[in-house]
Design an enzyme around this catalytic site. Structure first.
Site, mmCIF file in Angstrom:
data_model
loop_
_atom_site.group_PDB
_atom_site.id
_atom_site.type_symbol
_atom_site.label_atom_id
_atom_site.label_comp_id
_atom_site.label_asym_id
_atom_site.label_seq_id
_atom_site.Cartn_x
_atom_site.Cartn_y
_atom_site.Cartn_z
ATOM 1 C CG HIS A 141 67.032 -5.588 2.395
ATOM 2 N ND1 HIS A 141 66.633 -6.422 1.389
ATOM 3 C CD2 HIS A 141 66.895 -4.331 1.893
ATOM 4 C CE1 HIS A 141 66.259 -5.711 0.331
ATOM 5 N NE2 HIS A 141 66.415 -4.429 0.628
ATOM 6 C CG HIS A 279 63.682 -8.012 -2.659
ATOM 7 N ND1 HIS A 279 62.737 -7.833 -1.679
ATOM 8 C CD2 HIS A 279 64.317 -6.819 -2.797
ATOM 9 C CE1 HIS A 279 62.799 -6.594 -1.229
ATOM 10 N NE2 HIS A 279 63.757 -5.963 -1.886
ATOM 11 C CG HIS A 327 60.299 0.445 -6.458
ATOM 12 N ND1 HIS A 327 61.667 0.387 -6.601
ATOM 13 C CD2 HIS A 327 59.993 -0.436 -5.476
ATOM 14 C CE1 HIS A 327 62.161 -0.508 -5.769
ATOM 15 N NE2 HIS A 327 61.163 -1.022 -5.072
#
Length: 577
Positions: A141, A279, A327
């Site tokens: 990831h 996640h 984000h």
């Protein structure tokens, strides 16, 4: 007949069968179950290099030429920790691959020499005596936001990267995606000179199959579906439909806001098909508050990321700030703050610890620079194992007692960043374990620094990174000893010893002739039949329930209480910051 004590034997040749080794400053111990190098009773017959020692001309070194089969390199007397076991052996490397695991030396004067481990004049020696060897780590990831993450990854023992990005673009900072053929080509070219294997993920967020197929022809190894690009049930179905036809994996970061459906709707769209769920945890994203429940399903290959590993007293405060940055949220906007707070749940972070320990969450990645740290995958995996031993005691099958060995727990946890991600993404024919035939991507550790900083990182048979002292010193060891690139990290060697993993459609489309890369393009294996049962030592499917109001987690009906750690090993004892 003179006999050696076990202590003296370990000083001369390294530990042997029955000896236990402490991993760094953790409470974890491993015990050697087999010694293929010799061991007590055969002392003096081991392959050891140095002045006055065994591996000399017409002694431990024979006359066999490379053309006659001599290995290029032998790692002597190393303790191998892998998913399949914990043993001591010599490791032979030839043409960048592991050719044998056994006893090395000269069969003209030594007994029991493996035919592929006959040391000759063309053979180099890496001293593994008293050291641990693991397979090169796989970070499943990785946000490719800056090239420096690769140096950090190598410094921690990572030799294979699965992920995506194009640099510090907003899409890459959030979503682990290299979108489209042009970006895929440029990133494959940019990464060609680094001594790591690469598997790029294309953008899976579309209902247009043509847009997916063109990315597979352009160099993607699979797809990433991310909520920030819009993760509708229709997009999930379209992406998995193409993946089924192509044989590639899909990684999923699901819908935190539950805008396009709840976890049940996502599972319905997946429809029993193989999928790697990023996640599967308590803070990184995905359906709030119950994304963690997907770890109970047989078709789901779950992973979590290292910032929540393990659950500590600082986890909640740290994550709130990280989430705002990663984000693009504004803490002054109530809706943004509510989004962040719904995503970070101490109860599910705590449950993540247990689910890793019982083998229900199969993999650990970094989520590099996007709420995770690329250089801490290995370290935080073993910190989690330590915390779980302290809290739960011995794992099933391991003996109890403070100084008893934790072999089953060690094998389970090392699999989370080696063989499990390799199997999930179709890379296990090349990497993921210390086994004959695979690329010689190997990491050597001093036991006191295990999981913290490698002694050396061998990439495809060449030493690419190592702990090295002052280059102007008279010997290699004077301070400062730092992780530094070695000759195996030079661009030409890196291209010769590393691979780009791509979809088979890229090979068929002639991609190698269309982009400026020197390394091999290797097709990923078909993974569409891979399920939870195929995750070595990490295949548990417990019943998982999350209370939607209190976020309380029940695993097989039992509430897992929060007990965040206040102190960890592998931390300030090794690092200033």
């Amino acid at each position: 007949m003179a006999r050696l004590s076990r202590e003296r034997y370990a000083q001369l040749y390294g530990p042997t069968t029955g000896d236990r080794i402490r991993l760094a400053d953790t409470d974890l111990l491993v015990e050697i179950t087999e010694d293929r190098c010799g061991g007590p009773g055969l002392a003096g017959d081991e392959a050891v290099f140095g002045g006055g020692k065994v591996l000399r001309e017409s002694m431990g070194q024979g006359r066999v030429t490379r053309a006659e089969g001599a290995p290029d390199t032998v790692i002597t007397g190393a303790v191998i920790i892998d998913y399949w076991g914990i043993i001591k052996a010599n490791i032979g490397i030839r043409d960048g691959r592991i050719v044998a695991i056994g006893k090395a030396g000269n069969p003209n004067i030594m007994s029991g020499i493996h035919p592929d481990l006959v040391v000759g004049p063309s053979t180099e020696i890496i001293g593994g005596n008293g050291r641990i060897v693991t397979a090169g780590a796989i970070d499943c990831h990785v946000h490719l936001i800056c090239p420096q993450v690769i140096a950090e990854a190598l410094s921690s023992g990572i030799t294979t990267i699965i992920g995506g990005g194009t640099g510090p673009a907003e899409g890459s900072k959030s979503t682990t995606v290299t979108p489209g053929g042009w970006h895929l080509a440029r990133m494959l070219e940019a990464l060609d000179s680094w001594p790591v294997n690469i598997a790029l993920l294309g953008k899976g967020n579309t209902v247009n199959p043509d847009a997916l197929w063109e990315q597979l022809r352009g160099g993607a190894s699979g797809f990433k579906l991310h909520e920030d690009w819009g993760k509708s049930p229709a997009a999930i179905d379209a992406c998995l439909t193409v993946a089924d036809a192509a044989g590639v994996q899909v990684a999923l970061h699901s819908d935190t806001l539950n805008e396009m459906g709840f976890v049940e709707d996502t599972l319905a769209a997946i429809a029993g098909r193989s999928i790697h769920t990023y996640h599967t945890e308590g803070a990184g994203g995905g359906h709030a508050p119950d994304i963690i429940t997907v770890a109970a399903h047989p078709n789901v290959l779950p992973s979590s990321t290292n910032p929540t590993r393990p659950h500590t007293v600082n986890a909640l405060d740290e994550h709130l700030d990280m989430l705002m940055v990663c984000h693009h949220l504004n803490p002054r906007i109530p809706d943004d703050l509510a989004f962040a707070e719904s995503r970070i749940r101490p109860s599910t972070i705590a449950a993540e610890d247990l689910l890793h320990d019982i083998g229900a969450i199969s993999m650990i990645g970094s989520d590099s620079q996007a709420m995770g740290r690329v250089g801490e995958v290995v370290m935080r995996t073993w910190q989690t194992a330590h915390v779980m031993k302290q809290r739960r005691g011995a794992l099933e099958g391991d003996p109890s007692g403070r100084y008893s060995a934790d072999n089953n727990r060690a094998r389970r946890y090392v699999a989370k960043y080696t063989i499990c991600p390799a199997v999930a993404h179709g890379l296990d024919h090349e990497v993921g374990s210390v086994e004959v035939g695979k690329l010689a991507d190997l990491v050597l550790w001093e036991p006191a620094f295990f999981g913290v900083r490698p002694h050396a990182v061998v990439k495809g048979g060449a030493i690419a990174w190592a702990a090295m002292g002052d280059a102007n010193a008279s010997i290699p060891t004077p301070q400062p000893v730092l992780p530094r690139p070695m000759f195996g990290a030079s661009p030409a060697v890196a291209a010769a010893t590393s691979v780009h993993f791509v979809a088979a459609q890229s090979i068929e489309a002639g991609l190698a002739d269309q982009i400026a890369v020197d390394r091999r393009l290797v097709p990923v294996a078909d993974v569409r039949a891979v399920g939870k049962a195929d995750m070595p030592l990490n295949d548990a499917q417990p019943r998982i329930e999350v209370d939607p109001d209190t976020f309380t987690v029940r695993i097989d009906g039992e509430v897992w209480e929060q007990q965040p750690a206040t102190e960890l090993p592998m931390a300030q004892r090794y690092f200033l910051f």
